[in-house]
Scaffold this motif. Sequence first.
Motif, PDB file in Angstrom:
ATOM      1  N   ARG A 101     -82.786-155.215 -41.781  1.00 35.07           N
ATOM      2  CA  ARG A 101     -82.091-156.142 -40.885  1.00 35.07           C
ATOM      3  C   ARG A 101     -82.457-157.580 -41.230  1.00 35.07           C
ATOM      4  NH1 ARG A 101     -79.587-152.849 -36.693  1.00 35.07           N
ATOM      5  NH2 ARG A 101     -80.161-150.765 -37.378  1.00 35.07           N
ATOM      6  N   TYR A 103     -83.359-161.249 -39.447  1.00 38.90           N
ATOM      7  CA  TYR A 103     -83.862-161.824 -38.194  1.00 38.90           C
ATOM      8  C   TYR A 103     -84.142-163.301 -38.344  1.00 38.90           C
ATOM      9  CZ  TYR A 103     -84.940-157.423 -35.757  1.00 38.90           C
ATOM     10  OH  TYR A 103     -84.866-156.236 -35.102  1.00 38.90           O
ATOM     11  N   SER A 105     -87.101-165.640 -36.699  1.00 38.83           N
ATOM     12  CA  SER A 105     -88.382-165.428 -36.023  1.00 38.83           C
ATOM     13  C   SER A 105     -89.009-166.748 -35.608  1.00 38.83           C
ATOM     14  CB  SER A 105     -89.347-164.681 -36.959  1.00 38.83           C
ATOM     15  OG  SER A 105     -90.642-164.614 -36.384  1.00 38.83           O
ATOM     16  N   GLN A 122     -82.251-160.658 -33.811  1.00 39.91           N
ATOM     17  CA  GLN A 122     -81.638-159.887 -34.892  1.00 39.91           C
ATOM     18  C   GLN A 122     -80.207-160.383 -35.108  1.00 39.91           C
ATOM     19  OE1 GLN A 122     -79.875-155.555 -35.688  1.00 39.91           O
ATOM     20  NE2 GLN A 122     -81.858-155.507 -34.676  1.00 39.91           N
ATOM     21  N   LYS A 125     -77.475-156.014 -39.726  1.00 39.05           N
ATOM     22  CA  LYS A 125     -77.976-155.272 -40.889  1.00 39.05           C
ATOM     23  C   LYS A 125     -77.792-156.114 -42.140  1.00 39.05           C
ATOM     24  CE  LYS A 125     -77.555-150.496 -39.583  1.00 39.05           C
ATOM     25  NZ  LYS A 125     -77.234-149.166 -40.078  1.00 39.05           N
ATOM     26  N   TRP A 152     -86.191-157.689 -42.720  1.00 40.28           N
ATOM     27  CA  TRP A 152     -87.113-156.800 -42.002  1.00 40.28           C
ATOM     28  C   TRP A 152     -86.646-155.355 -42.055  1.00 40.28           C
ATOM     29  CZ3 TRP A 152     -91.784-157.568 -39.821  1.00 40.28           C
ATOM     30  CH2 TRP A 152     -92.252-156.635 -38.893  1.00 40.28           C
ATOM     31  N   GLU A 154     -86.574-152.089 -40.247  1.00 38.00           N
ATOM     32  CA  GLU A 154     -86.780-151.537 -38.899  1.00 38.00           C
ATOM     33  C   GLU A 154     -87.553-150.220 -38.943  1.00 38.00           C
ATOM     34  OE1 GLU A 154     -85.640-152.480 -35.583  1.00 38.00           O
ATOM     35  OE2 GLU A 154     -85.449-154.398 -36.591  1.00 38.00           O
TER      36      GLU A 154
END
Length: 170
Positions: A101, A103, A105, A122, A125, A152, A154
């Motif tokens: 995915r 993200y 942050s 998020q 994908k 990332w 998951e």
Amino acid sequence: MSRRTVVPVLLVLVVAAGIGLYLFQPWKAFTDTAVNETLPAVAESAAGSAMKDTRAKDLAKGSFVSHEHDTSGTARTVRLADGGKLLRLENLMTSEGPDVRVYLSPRDADAVKNGLGDGAVQLGKLKGNLGDQNYAVPAGTDLSGFRSAVIWCERFSVSFGAADLAPLKG
């Protein structure tokens, strides 16, 4: 070893191998998915109406650093002429994975190795492990609270790589 022992042992091994294949998807280590999206542009105003600025504006930018997988490329947050915001990944090169995915942050790229942090958002994908791609930022998201863009996994809760997003002046 008797047949009564061999059959259950083989059955357990087959089930364990199936679970391992599902979790790790090892074939993805040998595949690539290239995605090459252009930066969206706003259509020009119809003839006779006022001209509108159709340029996108970079808000922040950074280069990816590798974490669990070799990752390189650039991440940019962009405000579009229509007011929408997106995260753009350019010249991305990373590995494919079972559930990867993208993200934003609140942690910097180095700290993301230990988790995304509270308030991570998020964006979707990962579209491909190679190329240029756009990810819409949800309306109302204040980008000033985010310090990095993260690739990332998951399934295993690990960062493939992350880019510190340094605000741009102007």
